[in-house]
Design an enzyme around this catalytic site. Sequence first.
Site, PDB file in Angstrom:
ATOM      1  N   LYS A 191       0.844  -1.195   0.000  1.00 50.04           N
ATOM      2  CA  LYS A 191       0.000   0.000   0.000  1.00 50.04           C
ATOM      3  C   LYS A 191       0.883   1.250   0.000  1.00 50.04           C
ATOM      4  CE  LYS A 191      -1.904   2.536   3.211  1.00 50.04           C
ATOM      5  NZ  LYS A 191      -1.826   3.873   2.590  1.00 50.04           N
ATOM      6  N   GLU A 265      10.592   0.597   9.965  1.00 48.12           N
ATOM      7  CA  GLU A 265      11.528   1.693   9.653  1.00 48.12           C
ATOM      8  C   GLU A 265      10.799   2.982   9.990  1.00 48.12           C
ATOM      9  OE1 GLU A 265      14.542   1.265   8.603  1.00 48.12           O
ATOM     10  OE2 GLU A 265      14.558  -0.779   7.827  1.00 48.12           O
ATOM     11  N   CYS A 299      13.383  10.804   6.706  1.00 44.81           N
ATOM     12  CA  CYS A 299      13.425  10.177   8.029  1.00 44.81           C
ATOM     13  C   CYS A 299      14.770  10.382   8.706  1.00 44.81           C
ATOM     14  CB  CYS A 299      13.116   8.689   7.907  1.00 44.81           C
ATOM     15  SG  CYS A 299      14.120   7.894   6.655  1.00 44.81           S
ATOM     16  N   GLU A 396      10.137  15.125  15.888  1.00 43.88           N
ATOM     17  CA  GLU A 396      10.492  15.057  14.463  1.00 43.88           C
ATOM     18  C   GLU A 396       9.597  16.056  13.722  1.00 43.88           C
ATOM     19  OE1 GLU A 396       9.202  11.595  12.224  1.00 43.88           O
ATOM     20  OE2 GLU A 396      11.088  11.592  11.129  1.00 43.88           O
TER      21      GLU A 396
HETATM   22  P1  NAD Z   1       2.518   7.547   8.572  1.00 44.79           P
HETATM   23  O1  NAD Z   1       2.966   6.633   9.652  1.00 44.79           O
HETATM   24  O2  NAD Z   1       1.447   8.494   8.883  1.00 44.79           O
HETATM   25  O3  NAD Z   1       2.019   6.719   7.329  1.00 44.79           O
HETATM   26  C1  NAD Z   1       2.817   5.749   6.712  1.00 44.79           C
HETATM   27  C2  NAD Z   1       1.924   4.760   5.999  1.00 44.79           C
HETATM   28  O4  NAD Z   1       1.142   4.049   6.963  1.00 44.79           O
HETATM   29  C3  NAD Z   1       0.938   5.379   5.034  1.00 44.79           C
HETATM   30  O5  NAD Z   1       0.833   4.531   3.917  1.00 44.79           O
HETATM   31  C4  NAD Z   1      -0.366   5.392   5.816  1.00 44.79           C
HETATM   32  O6  NAD Z   1      -1.510   5.354   5.013  1.00 44.79           O
HETATM   33  C5  NAD Z   1      -0.227   4.111   6.625  1.00 44.79           C
HETATM   34  N1  NAD Z   1      -0.998   4.077   7.886  1.00 44.79           N
HETATM   35  C6  NAD Z   1      -1.458   5.110   8.620  1.00 44.79           C
HETATM   36  N2  NAD Z   1      -2.089   4.650   9.733  1.00 44.79           N
HETATM   37  C7  NAD Z   1      -2.001   3.297   9.685  1.00 44.79           C
HETATM   38  C8  NAD Z   1      -2.436   2.245  10.564  1.00 44.79           C
HETATM   39  N3  NAD Z   1      -3.055   2.510  11.702  1.00 44.79           N
HETATM   40  N4  NAD Z   1      -2.139   0.975  10.222  1.00 44.79           N
HETATM   41  C9  NAD Z   1      -1.475   0.706   9.083  1.00 44.79           C
HETATM   42  N5  NAD Z   1      -1.060   1.646   8.215  1.00 44.79           N
HETATM   43  C10 NAD Z   1      -1.309   2.929   8.522  1.00 44.79           C
HETATM   44  O7  NAD Z   1       3.832   8.268   8.077  1.00 44.79           O
HETATM   45  P2  NAD Z   1       3.975   9.343   6.924  1.00 44.79           P
HETATM   46  O8  NAD Z   1       3.492  10.630   7.466  1.00 44.79           O
HETATM   47  O9  NAD Z   1       3.403   8.845   5.646  1.00 44.79           O
HETATM   48  O10 NAD Z   1       5.559   9.367   6.717  1.00 44.79           O
HETATM   49  C11 NAD Z   1       6.383  10.103   7.510  1.00 44.79           C
HETATM   50  C12 NAD Z   1       7.069   9.226   8.542  1.00 44.79           C
HETATM   51  O11 NAD Z   1       7.770   8.151   7.921  1.00 44.79           O
HETATM   52  C13 NAD Z   1       8.111   9.993   9.298  1.00 44.79           C
HETATM   53  O12 NAD Z   1       8.012   9.728  10.674  1.00 44.79           O
HETATM   54  C14 NAD Z   1       9.416   9.445   8.727  1.00 44.79           C
HETATM   55  O13 NAD Z   1      10.512   9.594   9.587  1.00 44.79           O
HETATM   56  C15 NAD Z   1       9.079   8.042   8.443  1.00 44.79           C
HETATM   57  N6  NAD Z   1      10.008   7.438   7.469  1.00 44.79           N
HETATM   58  C16 NAD Z   1      10.923   6.524   7.898  1.00 44.79           C
HETATM   59  C17 NAD Z   1      11.825   5.961   6.998  1.00 44.79           C
HETATM   60  C18 NAD Z   1      12.856   4.953   7.470  1.00 44.79           C
HETATM   61  O14 NAD Z   1      13.422   4.271   6.639  1.00 44.79           O
HETATM   62  N7  NAD Z   1      13.097   4.817   8.754  1.00 44.79           N
HETATM   63  C19 NAD Z   1      11.793   6.329   5.670  1.00 44.79           C
HETATM   64  C20 NAD Z   1      10.849   7.259   5.265  1.00 44.79           C
HETATM   65  C21 NAD Z   1       9.948   7.811   6.177  1.00 44.79           C
END
Ligand code: NAD
Length: 794
Positions: A191, A265, A299, A396
């Site tokens: 997804k 991650e 991230c 963050e």
């Molecule tokens: P998010 O956690 O809001 O969403 C990530 C994904 O999870 C999206 O596809 C979203 O639709 C889905 N999601 C949301 N709620 C969910 C639930 N309850 N169950 C399952 N899936 C759910 O994050 P974001 O705002 O899209 O991305 C930003 C975050 O991602 C930041 O915290 C960033 O640091 C992190 N990030 C980490 C890495 C890494 O490799 N460590 C890389 C990129 C981004």
Amino acid sequence: MNKIAQIFQSLDYGPAPEGPEQAIAWLDSHARTFGHFIDGQWTKPGKTFASDNPANGETLAQITDGTAEDVDTAVKAARAAFPGWSALSGYQRGKYLYAIARAIQKHARLFAVLETMDNGKPIRESRDIDIPLVARHFYHHAGWAQHLSREFSDAVPYGVCGQIIPWNFPLLMLAWKIAPALAAGNTVVLKPAEFTSLTALLFAEICDRAGLPKGVVNIVTGEGDTGQAIVNHQDIDKIAFTGSTEVGKLIRAATAGTGKGLSLELGGKSPYIVFEDADMDSAIEGLVDAIWFNQGQVCCAGSRLLVQESIEERFITKLKKRMASLRVGDPMDKSIDVGALVALVQVERIKDLMQRGAAEGAVIYEADGPVPAKGCFLKPALVTNVSPANTLVAEEIFGPVLVAMSFRTPEEAVALANNTKYGLAATIWSENINLALDIAPKIKAGVVWINGTNNFDAAVGFGGYKESGFGREGGREGMGAYLKPKWEKDLKAAPKSSPHPEPVEAQGRATNPLDASHVDQTAKMYIGGKQARPDSAYTRAVLDPNGKLIGEVGEGNRKDIRNAVEAARAALGWSTTSAHSRAQILYFLAENLDYRRDEFAARIKAQTGEDGTTEVALSVERLFAFAGWADKYDGAVHNPPLRAVAAAMIEPLGVMGIVAPVNLPLLGSISLIAPALAMGNTVVLVPSAKSPLSLTDLYQVVETSDVPSGVINIVTGDSVSLAKTLAEHDGVDGLWFAGSAEASTMVEKASISNLKQTWTTRGLAFDLADRRFEGDYFLSKATQVKNVWIPYGA
Ligand code: NAD
């Protein structure tokens, strides 16, 4: 003056727009409305939401909001495709991955433009970084597919993997997930994030054109609920998630007890440390990349500048000057530095955080220069005058906001760098290689860049420590994350153990039926190198198989665990003891145990009725095995195509809680503590609740074997309640629990506060006497990999 002369005078940038036509034609070919891509075909669009271009607010397409039924259809397709896909030879799977890599390169421009239109990142970045890295990832894993059978000979794929990704690197995060999963023989349901689904959908089409068998890659679009439906689906074998720590914790809790594989991650707040002897111009350029690359929506963004006090003023002045030359604007312009943020809600969120930070005393400097009136744009910002508690330092931000603090000494730099719940990445600038390589191991982060920043490569693992998650993507460890041991599926349910006696209040009565003249024979606990009485007044009877009392141990409680964790934390110097010394101490422990083998065998017999001779001999052998591993289970040096080497260093988790199985009173504990100790962890051990006397005897051996105080701590009592306390304790970094399925679920759920890494037996009969447990099975679980990037070669 004519125009050319004018241009020479001002040296202004002219417009350099990238053309959107090809991407628009592709969107139009789908009538700008998308269903999911399941089983090799497009589904009819369902209820949809708009995917907008954040740079101008225009709607690019309508995307289907996936329902639980859609997810189920996709999982069924992936399940049906799994036997065929996993049965292909590695070479055949590799050829598909190679074909995907080639197809991505052929369509690189379309992917880059579509990514920029959907996400808002400068075309310069999507064209030169995201898409080339995507292709590199598929090439790299094409090779892994072929070599798996030799390199991971005892492993099989999980089956169906559910993969959920964020919006900041839409196609790159997809590649990091899909390439290793497919190489290993898994099929996937992925997804994309709701803001940025388009390149994932284009990717699906390209896979189809590359001839990938139907159902191997399924893309289901949607919001958080769709992600939740993936996480909760019963027929998914592994969840791989990249996103926020908040959602990562929800997923950890939701998957607890299901036996699903899990890699997380998550977020970060990475330090960017500049020492006074750094090459300042390079450090400034690095910093621009660290925090303003992708508008800071990275991230591992170097969002916390830590600069040595002696150069702080000069550095900040230079930085402000450089900030003034950053160009914010239309991301489709090839000479733009800072593009649009992904969506208005993000802009609002960041502004809100900045207001909170300012109210707490932060001084916020924003670069001069024009910003488009329309679209999701923010000026690069620099925050000063902050203490570690300021919201902008602790949270963050995920935007173009740099927070600056200063330090005086290297020790202070390390303390500030580690003063965060996150541990994703860190950057160190110094011309003194001794200093940089002294600091790198002290930073608690999964990636450390020396005199460089934001280097990524498929051959080098990426992932975090602490609340930045667990598991790695890329490198050997990333490949291993999509495989599990072949024998795991054959594990049977563990036999139910007979109930343990209830604790009773100690009354100074004769407790040893073998010798009634002794009064207090309650075996003590062992904490910080000393025998310790339990905090409570309760003791726990130890019975022989006929129910006769043969001894008593203390009934450990929350306070005993707290003391033991404190002692274990204080003993963490063990992790920097040389591997050779750790090996010597484990050998010595083995030797001393062997001297007393008859006594230990008799104790096993008294507790279990079984002849303990073999168990003691195996325990000695196990200690030898892990003493042997201490200086051999080590890292690698990767050679990425970036004029750098990456030293993949194996590091211990830190303090480990270990709750031993009920059976095998001695070997059960030794099999678990030996790998943990060999790798440099300190341990709080809860021995078999039913037969703990083998371990309360063992501390006399520990005391005579040069094991430093606090490295092994033993708390006796009820395994389940002590495991819960360990799981909830933020001073514990990893927890292994042998016990029932129900209690394993509790342990996994209770461990979310600091996202400790757990291993639980889930009520299955792991036979720890088996020699398969003498090797990397536990070593890998007792360690995490830190990749240290070091400039190398011209
Ligand atoms: P998010 O956690 O809001 O969403 C990530 C994904 O999870 C999206 O596809 C979203 O639709 C889905 N999601 C949301 N709620 C969910 C639930 N309850 N169950 C399952 N899936 C759910 O994050 P974001 O705002 O899209 O991305 C930003 C975050 O991602 C930041 O915290 C960033 O640091 C992190 N990030 C980490 C890495 C890494 O490799 N460590 C890389 C990129 C981004």
